[in-house]
Write an enzyme that holds these catalytic residues in place. Sequence first.
Site, PDB file in Angstrom:
ATOM      1  N   LYS A 144       2.753   7.105   4.855  1.00  0.00           N
ATOM      2  CA  LYS A 144       2.040   5.826   4.767  1.00  0.00           C
ATOM      3  C   LYS A 144       1.666   5.320   6.155  1.00  0.00           C
ATOM      4  CE  LYS A 144       5.277   4.749   1.514  1.00  0.00           C
ATOM      5  NZ  LYS A 144       6.142   3.898   0.694  1.00  0.00           N
TER       6      LYS A 144
ATOM      7  N   PRO B 125       0.836  -1.212   0.000  1.00  0.00           N
ATOM      8  CA  PRO B 125       0.000   0.000   0.000  1.00  0.00           C
ATOM      9  C   PRO B 125       0.870   1.262   0.000  1.00  0.00           C
ATOM     10  CG  PRO B 125      -0.599  -1.493   1.796  1.00  0.00           C
ATOM     11  CD  PRO B 125       0.668  -2.001   1.204  1.00  0.00           C
ATOM     12  N   GLU B 126       0.559   2.178  -0.892  1.00  0.00           N
ATOM     13  CA  GLU B 126       1.250   3.472  -0.918  1.00  0.00           C
ATOM     14  C   GLU B 126       0.240   4.537  -0.478  1.00  0.00           C
ATOM     15  OE1 GLU B 126       3.581   4.164  -4.493  1.00  0.00           O
ATOM     16  OE2 GLU B 126       3.884   2.019  -4.767  1.00  0.00           O
TER      17      GLU B 126
ATOM     18  N   ARG C 273      14.800  -2.636  -6.898  1.00  0.00           N
ATOM     19  CA  ARG C 273      13.456  -2.198  -7.248  1.00  0.00           C
ATOM     20  C   ARG C 273      13.277  -2.227  -8.753  1.00  0.00           C
ATOM     21  NH1 ARG C 273       9.524  -1.089  -3.665  1.00  0.00           N
ATOM     22  NH2 ARG C 273      10.330  -0.282  -1.709  1.00  0.00           N
TER      23      ARG C 273
END
Length: 284
Positions: free
Chosen positions: A58, A2-3, A273
């Site tokens: 976040k 979740p961002e 990433r």
Amino acid sequence: MPELPEVEITVRTLKKYIIKQKIHDVTIYNGNLRYKIPTNLPKILKSQTINEVKRRSKFILFKTNHNTVLSHLGMTGRYIIKKNSLKLDTSFYNKKNIIKKHNHLLIRFNKFSIIYNDIRKFGFIKIYKNNNKFSRHLSNLGPEPLSALFNYKYFHQKIKKRRISIKNLLMDQKFVSGLGNIYVNEILYASRINPNTTCFRLKKSQILRILKFTKLILLASIKKGGSTILNYHNSEGRTGSYQSEFKVYNRTNNFCLTSGCNKKIIMNIVNGRSQFYCPKCQKL
Ligand SMILES: [Zn+2]
């Protein structure tokens, strides 16, 4: 993972149920998360009322008169609303077959409870006194990307001597808080900037595009309920739909969506990433 948009949706959904509600009791099912859930949490929270639920970066903050619960969803954490009355319980929690062994915490109010469920256990739940500065978690965060503080002057000032790539800069929570890999890839595509571009080389027009598209993309995603990748649902069980708007994320080898561009999206791994971009529209 979740961002910002997904955490924002979680907060907005929880607010509908628990603001001004008194906590009946709290049960820890499994305290093993990124940090162990404090064992005195049930005792501290009992009979307190939730005055505010808010997001910073976040993180989720639950505020009572005396304390603040600071929580992070990690990779797969979620708060699920459950009705207390079994007979009336048609909630997502019962219907969707949530894996109960991944429940970590239950906070019970008069009619509803919220359950923290986290399969991969990278999230956390901590508690602080209200006058505490919430330690290192919040003290070093950069501005909120949707706030007026995230502007050209700030951006320009910060990148003067930075030799890191723009992608790594946007991922740096000290520079701007709440962005993660998905939205950064999307923002750079929309801004037509190669993720490997060294920060201090960015032109004014490029910075302005990054600022503009950061705000536009985050707002568009919030409007769509966030993105559902892995298991993200809001607390009522609704999935987000912004993932269908992705232009580059997870689109390796698909044609670029810019009209007139005939290239395919490429993916490479930098610093562990994945970065997705169009080699033509986002030329270095
Ligand atoms: Zn292209």
